[in-house]
Design a protein around this motif. Structure first.
Motif, PDB file in Angstrom:
ATOM      1  N   ILE A 133     -18.934  83.092 154.416  1.00  0.00           N
ATOM      2  CA  ILE A 133     -18.503  81.935 153.630  1.00  0.00           C
ATOM      3  C   ILE A 133     -17.757  80.983 154.559  1.00  0.00           C
ATOM      4  N   ALA A 134     -18.376  79.848 154.865  1.00  0.00           N
ATOM      5  CA  ALA A 134     -17.799  78.928 155.847  1.00  0.00           C
ATOM      6  C   ALA A 134     -16.404  78.461 155.457  1.00  0.00           C
ATOM      7  N   ARG A 135     -16.177  78.331 154.180  1.00  0.00           N
ATOM      8  CA  ARG A 135     -14.900  77.787 153.715  1.00  0.00           C
ATOM      9  C   ARG A 135     -13.711  78.660 154.104  1.00  0.00           C
ATOM     10  N   ILE A 136     -13.915  79.973 154.256  1.00  0.00           N
ATOM     11  CA  ILE A 136     -12.789  80.872 154.538  1.00  0.00           C
ATOM     12  C   ILE A 136     -12.731  81.308 155.992  1.00  0.00           C
ATOM     13  N   LEU A 137     -13.650  80.819 156.832  1.00  0.00           N
ATOM     14  CA  LEU A 137     -13.729  81.267 158.222  1.00  0.00           C
ATOM     15  C   LEU A 137     -13.555  80.095 159.176  1.00  0.00           C
ATOM     16  N   GLU A 138     -12.685  80.252 160.159  1.00  0.00           N
ATOM     17  CA  GLU A 138     -12.535  79.240 161.200  1.00  0.00           C
ATOM     18  C   GLU A 138     -13.795  79.224 162.065  1.00  0.00           C
ATOM     19  N   LYS A 139     -14.047  78.080 162.702  1.00  0.00           N
ATOM     20  CA  LYS A 139     -15.281  77.919 163.467  1.00  0.00           C
ATOM     21  C   LYS A 139     -15.485  79.008 164.522  1.00  0.00           C
ATOM     22  N   PRO A 140     -14.494  79.341 165.361  1.00  0.00           N
ATOM     23  CA  PRO A 140     -14.730  80.400 166.362  1.00  0.00           C
ATOM     24  C   PRO A 140     -15.043  81.749 165.733  1.00  0.00           C
ATOM     25  N   VAL A 141     -14.442  82.020 164.581  1.00  0.00           N
ATOM     26  CA  VAL A 141     -14.646  83.308 163.922  1.00  0.00           C
ATOM     27  C   VAL A 141     -16.050  83.407 163.335  1.00  0.00           C
ATOM     28  N   ILE A 142     -16.510  82.355 162.651  1.00  0.00           N
ATOM     29  CA  ILE A 142     -17.841  82.416 162.045  1.00  0.00           C
ATOM     30  C   ILE A 142     -18.915  82.492 163.130  1.00  0.00           C
ATOM     31  N   ASP A 165     -17.865  72.446 156.256  1.00  0.00           N
ATOM     32  CA  ASP A 165     -18.740  73.616 156.324  1.00  0.00           C
ATOM     33  C   ASP A 165     -20.007  73.315 157.126  1.00  0.00           C
ATOM     34  N   ILE A 166     -20.559  72.110 156.949  1.00  0.00           N
ATOM     35  CA  ILE A 166     -21.763  71.712 157.679  1.00  0.00           C
ATOM     36  C   ILE A 166     -21.486  71.700 159.189  1.00  0.00           C
ATOM     37  N   GLN A 167     -20.298  71.251 159.567  1.00  0.00           N
ATOM     38  CA  GLN A 167     -19.925  71.258 160.980  1.00  0.00           C
ATOM     39  C   GLN A 167     -19.863  72.680 161.524  1.00  0.00           C
ATOM     40  N   LYS A 168     -19.383  73.601 160.723  1.00  0.00           N
ATOM     41  CA  LYS A 168     -19.361  75.005 161.145  1.00  0.00           C
ATOM     42  C   LYS A 168     -20.778  75.564 161.257  1.00  0.00           C
ATOM     43  N   LEU A 169     -21.638  75.180 160.300  1.00  0.00           N
ATOM     44  CA  LEU A 169     -23.038  75.595 160.370  1.00  0.00           C
ATOM     45  C   LEU A 169     -23.675  75.086 161.659  1.00  0.00           C
ATOM     46  N   ILE A 207     -28.228  70.305 155.253  1.00  0.00           N
ATOM     47  CA  ILE A 207     -28.523  71.570 155.929  1.00  0.00           C
ATOM     48  C   ILE A 207     -29.778  71.438 156.786  1.00  0.00           C
ATOM     49  N   ARG A 208     -30.800  70.819 156.235  1.00  0.00           N
ATOM     50  CA  ARG A 208     -32.052  70.658 156.982  1.00  0.00           C
ATOM     51  C   ARG A 208     -31.853  69.791 158.215  1.00  0.00           C
ATOM     52  N   ALA A 209     -30.954  68.825 158.143  1.00  0.00           N
ATOM     53  CA  ALA A 209     -30.681  67.983 159.306  1.00  0.00           C
ATOM     54  C   ALA A 209     -30.061  68.790 160.443  1.00  0.00           C
ATOM     55  N   VAL A 210     -29.315  69.832 160.101  1.00  0.00           N
ATOM     56  CA  VAL A 210     -28.677  70.685 161.107  1.00  0.00           C
ATOM     57  C   VAL A 210     -29.647  71.732 161.637  1.00  0.00           C
ATOM     58  N   LEU A 211     -30.439  72.333 160.737  1.00  0.00           N
ATOM     59  CA  LEU A 211     -31.331  73.422 161.138  1.00  0.00           C
ATOM     60  C   LEU A 211     -32.740  72.901 161.403  1.00  0.00           C
ATOM     61  N   SER A 212     -33.502  72.645 160.369  1.00  0.00           N
ATOM     62  CA  SER A 212     -34.864  72.112 160.499  1.00  0.00           C
ATOM     63  C   SER A 212     -35.373  71.762 159.119  1.00  0.00           C
ATOM     64  N   ASP A 213     -36.479  71.039 159.054  1.00  0.00           N
ATOM     65  CA  ASP A 213     -37.041  70.650 157.763  1.00  0.00           C
ATOM     66  C   ASP A 213     -37.494  71.860 156.944  1.00  0.00           C
ATOM     67  N   ASP A 214     -37.828  72.956 157.640  1.00  0.00           N
ATOM     68  CA  ASP A 214     -38.256  74.155 156.921  1.00  0.00           C
ATOM     69  C   ASP A 214     -37.167  75.226 156.893  1.00  0.00           C
ATOM     70  N   ALA A 215     -35.910  74.799 157.019  1.00  0.00           N
ATOM     71  CA  ALA A 215     -34.792  75.744 156.964  1.00  0.00           C
ATOM     72  C   ALA A 215     -34.818  76.520 155.656  1.00  0.00           C
ATOM     73  N   ARG A 216     -34.450  77.781 155.740  1.00  0.00           N
ATOM     74  CA  ARG A 216     -34.386  78.625 154.551  1.00  0.00           C
ATOM     75  C   ARG A 216     -33.042  78.405 153.856  1.00  0.00           C
ATOM     76  N   VAL A 217     -33.108  77.848 152.644  1.00  0.00           N
ATOM     77  CA  VAL A 217     -31.895  77.508 151.903  1.00  0.00           C
ATOM     78  C   VAL A 217     -31.950  78.167 150.528  1.00  0.00           C
ATOM     79  N   ILE A 218     -30.821  78.733 150.124  1.00  0.00           N
ATOM     80  CA  ILE A 218     -30.742  79.492 148.879  1.00  0.00           C
ATOM     81  C   ILE A 218     -29.894  78.759 147.851  1.00  0.00           C
TER      82      ILE A 218
END
Length: 490
Positions: A133-142, A165-169, A207-218
């Protein structure tokens, strides 16, 4: 005030300090089964879940192994197993039992994990994926946790809800092979546990802008019926995670899975994806809520081009046209044909209001939406079950009135059907505030600010309140200006 998520995390830290990262369970020194790829095709993740902070007990006597086998038989592409004890009544024992019961199915450890050491425990216990969960984890930790998972060929399901969260992703994506990254957006805000079915839509392209157009999103949480599952499945998500609905309703499991998997994109899905994304982009930060201090304004009951253009020029988000016989503001036929040429200049979303789905006026309105002259239908006072399937696939939202019965019950029914927004038209102002509020009923320049302060709606709809008493359908430009200017500085 401390939110629920913070409370859960703080209690977890206390438990780890007392019991360690295994919480007193004996975890195998070596993993007992191969690692399975996670969510490689469109599918549903069903969740072994006994309770939650928002619902209390859901299925307290649930047998984790038997439930997992039932989920696999229902067609689940993966099993999610909650291992948080204090609020969800799950354990690492459940995880190990699930992994043993479904040896050929991918299993997600769903918990509020805080360290790479907990990822290692999940691996040894048999999990194929871990929730981060990005919201509870600092960037180095995640990043460290995602790297630990990828080293074992496990997938990290990274849950995001905000720009931070997107920045952490993005940081994780720069450090870990995308093969081991799946993203999720929870429609439930874990701080307040309120649900917004459009929140996942608002984040999809980010999310797709960070990963790819076919990123797996739930698409996570909030879905409890096959109708709502079908809506989620039409939006472009690879997966859907279901907890309460699957745990409580064994007879619905297969239908929930099939409804999501078989759903195809519709014009309605496209409309709501665009709406959610545009709302998110109007905020300086796309955070937990899609509502700002300033509500969207809809001017309805328009009958003249000059009024449409004036409302649009001042920033109205929606303009509405009534297609219903017997109403003074009915524009069907020649009246609307005169307005039609001017609509090409209008930026606001253009809405056709219908009251009788079997009428000639409704057919005309639907045709205008199909042809792109209008953007969506407002199904005003019409019961869900009375609406033709063809209309439900077109961009639409419902409007409920006092004639619909109890507004809270009517609102909850629409929410269960997967309707992400609906207008509540109540002169008695007996609004249901459990869901995102689109508000109508006796709104005027004199009371609009008070109603917005009181109810915090996402949208307000003004019709007769923007007119002089003896001129239905003829808008008073000064009243429109006053209403729209009320909220520009909020």
């Amino acid at each position: 005030m401390t939110d629920i998520l913070t409370t859960i995390v703080e209690k977890r830290k206390e438990d780890i300090a007392c019991l360690g990262v295994t919480f007193g369970f004996k975890i195998p020194e070596k993993r007992q089964r191969p690692v399975h790829p996670f969510l490689m095709q469109k599918g549903v993740i069903l969740e072994v879940k006994r309770a939650s902070p928002s619902k209390g007990d859901i299925a307290p006597d649930l047998n984790s192994a038997e439930t997992a086998c039932s989920y696999a038989s229902a067609g689940a592409v993966a099993i999610s197993c909650l291992t948080e004890t204090n609020y969800f009544k799950g354990t690492l024992g459940d995880l190990m039992a699930v992994c043993e019961a479904v040896p050929d199915t991918a299993v997600l450890r769903k918990d509020f994990l805080l360290t790479a050491e907990e990822v290692e425990v999940a691996y040894r216990a048999g999990a194929d994926a871990v929730l981060l969960i990005a919201r509870i984890l600092e960037k180095p930790v995640i990043i460290e946790m995602a790297k630990a998972a990828a080293a074992h060929k496990m997938t990290s399901l990274i849950e995001v809800r905000s720009e931070e969260d997107i920045q952490k992703l993005a940081a994780v994506a720069a450090s870990v092979d995308h093969e081991f990254i799946v993203c999720g957006v929870n429609s439930r805000d874990l701080a307040t546990f309120k649900i917004d079915l459009l929140k996942p839509c608002a984040m999809l392209n980010k999310i797709r802008a960070v990963l790819s157009d076919d990123a797996r999103v739930i698409f996570e949480s909030g879905i409890r019926t096959p109708e709502a599952a079908r809506f989620a499945g039409s939006l472009g998500f690879t997966g859907m995670l279901l907890g309460e609905a699957a745990a409580k309703n064994p007879g619905l499991r297969t239908e929930l899975v099939n409804s999501f998997v078989s759903a195809v994109p519709t014009k309605n899905a496209g409309f709501w994806n665009r709406h959610a994304e545009s709302q998110c982009h109007t905020k300086s930060e796309c955070h937990a809520e899609l509502v700002s201090a300033s509500p969207l304004i809809k001017i309805c009951g328009l009958t003249r081009s000059e009024d449409v253009l004036f409302a649009d020029s001042l920033g109205a988000a929606f303009v509405g046209f009534i297609f219903a016989a017997g109403f003074a503001r009915n524009v069907c036929s020649e009246r609307f044909e005169k307005i039609l040429p001017s609509l090409k200049k209008v930026k606001a979303k253009k809405v056709a209001v219908i009251t009788d789905p079997d009428s000639m006026e409704a057919e005309t309105a639907a045709r205008y939406v199909e042809e792109g002259h209008l953007d969506c239908l407002q199904l005003h006072g019409i019961p869900y079950e009375k609406v033709p399937h063809r209309f439900l696939e077109l961009p639409h939202y419902f409007a409920i009135t006092e004639k619909s019965g109890n507004l809270k019950e009517a609102a909850e029914k629409l929410f269960l059907m997967g309707e992400p927004r609906f207008l509540q038209d109540s002169k008695a102002q007996n609004y249901d505030t459990n869901h995102k509020l689109w508000l109508a009923g006796g709104i005027t320049p004199e009371n609009a600010a008070e109603l917005v302060t009181r109810f915090q709606p996402e949208l307000i709809d003004i019709s007769s309140g923007a007119e002089d008493p003896d001129n239905p359908g003829i808008k008073n430009h000064n009243k429109i200006r006053v209403i729209l200017n009320l909220f520009q500085d909020l």
